[in-house]
Design a protein around this motif. Structure first.
Motif, PDB file in Angstrom:
ATOM      1  N   SER A  13       1.091  -1.072   0.007  1.00 14.11           N
ATOM      2  CA  SER A  13       0.541   0.111  -0.236  1.00 14.11           C
ATOM      3  C   SER A  13       0.995   1.346   0.399  1.00 14.11           C
ATOM      4  N   LEU A  14       2.275   1.048   0.754  1.00 18.22           N
ATOM      5  CA  LEU A  14       3.308   2.543   0.168  1.00 18.22           C
ATOM      6  C   LEU A  14       3.544   2.244  -0.149  1.00 18.22           C
ATOM      7  N   SER A  15       3.792   1.139  -1.477  1.00 13.88           N
ATOM      8  CA  SER A  15       4.720   1.367  -2.525  1.00 13.88           C
ATOM      9  C   SER A  15       4.502   1.000  -3.598  1.00 13.88           C
ATOM     10  N   LEU A  16       3.876   1.170  -4.494  1.00 14.17           N
ATOM     11  CA  LEU A  16       2.522   1.641  -5.390  1.00 14.17           C
ATOM     12  C   LEU A  16       3.376   2.046  -6.216  1.00 14.17           C
ATOM     13  N   PRO A  17       3.341   1.670  -7.352  1.00 17.43           N
ATOM     14  CA  PRO A  17       3.918   2.268  -9.075  1.00 17.43           C
ATOM     15  C   PRO A  17       2.787   3.091  -9.807  1.00 17.43           C
ATOM     16  N   LEU A  23       2.032  -2.519 -11.847  1.00 16.72           N
ATOM     17  CA  LEU A  23       1.249  -1.792  -9.997  1.00 16.72           C
ATOM     18  C   LEU A  23       1.109  -2.998  -9.415  1.00 16.72           C
ATOM     19  N   PHE A  24       1.293  -4.026  -9.742  1.00 14.31           N
ATOM     20  CA  PHE A  24       0.975  -5.042  -8.667  1.00 14.31           C
ATOM     21  C   PHE A  24       1.805  -6.182  -8.804  1.00 14.31           C
ATOM     22  N   GLN A  25       2.619  -5.957  -8.403  1.00 13.84           N
ATOM     23  CA  GLN A  25       3.894  -7.332  -8.401  1.00 13.84           C
ATOM     24  C   GLN A  25       4.483  -7.732  -7.155  1.00 13.84           C
ATOM     25  N   ALA A 171       8.092  10.579  -7.691  1.00 14.19           N
ATOM     26  CA  ALA A 171       8.973  10.000  -6.656  1.00 14.19           C
ATOM     27  C   ALA A 171       7.793   8.614  -6.165  1.00 14.19           C
ATOM     28  N   GLY A 172       8.141   7.762  -7.159  1.00 10.42           N
ATOM     29  CA  GLY A 172       7.814   6.275  -7.305  1.00 10.42           C
ATOM     30  C   GLY A 172       6.381   5.909  -6.817  1.00 10.42           C
ATOM     31  N   GLY A 192       6.406   5.299  -2.450  1.00  5.51           N
ATOM     32  CA  GLY A 192       8.025   5.813  -2.551  1.00  5.51           C
ATOM     33  C   GLY A 192       8.022   5.336  -0.454  1.00  5.51           C
ATOM     34  N   GLY A 193       6.780   4.264  -0.055  1.00  2.89           N
ATOM     35  CA  GLY A 193       7.197   4.148   1.249  1.00  2.89           C
ATOM     36  C   GLY A 193       6.683   5.523   2.315  1.00  2.89           C
ATOM     37  N   ASN A 194       5.553   6.946   1.105  1.00  3.24           N
ATOM     38  CA  ASN A 194       5.573   7.338   2.107  1.00  3.24           C
ATOM     39  C   ASN A 194       3.619   7.888   1.618  1.00  3.24           C
TER      40      ASN A 194
END
Length: 243
Positions: A13-17, A23-25, A171-172, A192-194
């Protein structure tokens, strides 16, 4: 461990490209990381839906408004869909827009916070602002939001007399930024973790909303297997030779 393909809901949930093709790797996690995530992960076949919704809305002191909605959904078959829509009311009802004369200073460090950052800063009077993030984990698909708007086709922008709003891959992650024509700025960013939600208001009598929701739906374990049997079967899978 021989099998490392656990899916960590929080990490996803916090690192979605934003690229819909990736999108869902699944992310491979080391044994050291797994040792810190006890009780926070689920088997891949338990996840039947994952979704993120974001909406940002601004109404100025003349009653004009502008906003945008973003809905990302990924099914259990790893089929992603990303939809965007815009809302706005350009008519002022005969009221003149009162220019913003306040200044919101500093705050650059808020964009560097790791994790979740929410801020509302106002240089005016009688403003109303809200940042809200909700997380819903359920065992049903019935309460999940229905995607609205058009399918994502890359960075996009919408504007009217109340301002402009942009949805971009940055930013990813996914960024929703709103400029309220001198009344202030609002934005949301996830990835990107945020997770960032921010509103800076330069005038008075404005109403701002930054809303985000994470929705996860899990499949119930089979009715003919109790929790102990489920755990036993998972342990057997770690040793091909069995017990």
């Amino acid at each position: 461990m021989n099998r490392k393909h656990w899916w960590v809901v929080g990490v996803i949930s916090l690192s979605l490209p934003v690229n819909a093709a990736s999108l869902f790797q699944p992310v491979e996690i080391s044994d050291a990381e797994l040792s810190q995530l006890r009780g926070r992960y689920v088997l891949p076949d338990r996840v039947i839906h994952f979704g993120v919704t974001m909406s940002t809305f601004w109404q100025n002191n003349a009653g004009q408004s502008i906003g945008a909605n973003v809905t990302l959904q990924v099914s259990g078959q790893a089929q992603p869909s990303l939809h965007v829509s815009y809302v706005g009311q350009a008519e002022s009802g005969g009221n003149a827009v009162v220019p913003g004369v306040g200044q919101v200073l500093g705050g650059n460090g808020l964009a560097q916070v790791q994790g979740i950052s929410q801020s509302v800063r106002s240089a005016g009077d009688y403003n109303d602002a809200l940042n809200d993030l909700s997380i819903s984990i359920s065992n049903t698909m019935e309460s999940l939001p229905t995607p609205e708007g058009q399918a994502w086709s890359g960075n996009t922008q919408y504007s009217n007399e109340a301002g402009s709003v942009q949805i971009t891959n940055q930013a990813g992650g996914l960024r929703l930024a709103l400029d309220a024509n001198g009344q202030g700025l609002a934005q949301q960013h996830i990835g990107g973790g945020n997770v960032l939600q921010q509103a800076n208001i330069n005038s008075s009598l404005n109403s701002v909303r930054n809303l985000a929701a994470l929705n996860i739906a899990l499949r119930d374990r089979p009715l003919n297997m109790d929790l102990a049997n489920c755990t036993w079967e998972q342990l057997r899978a770690l040793r091909p030779a069995g017990y």
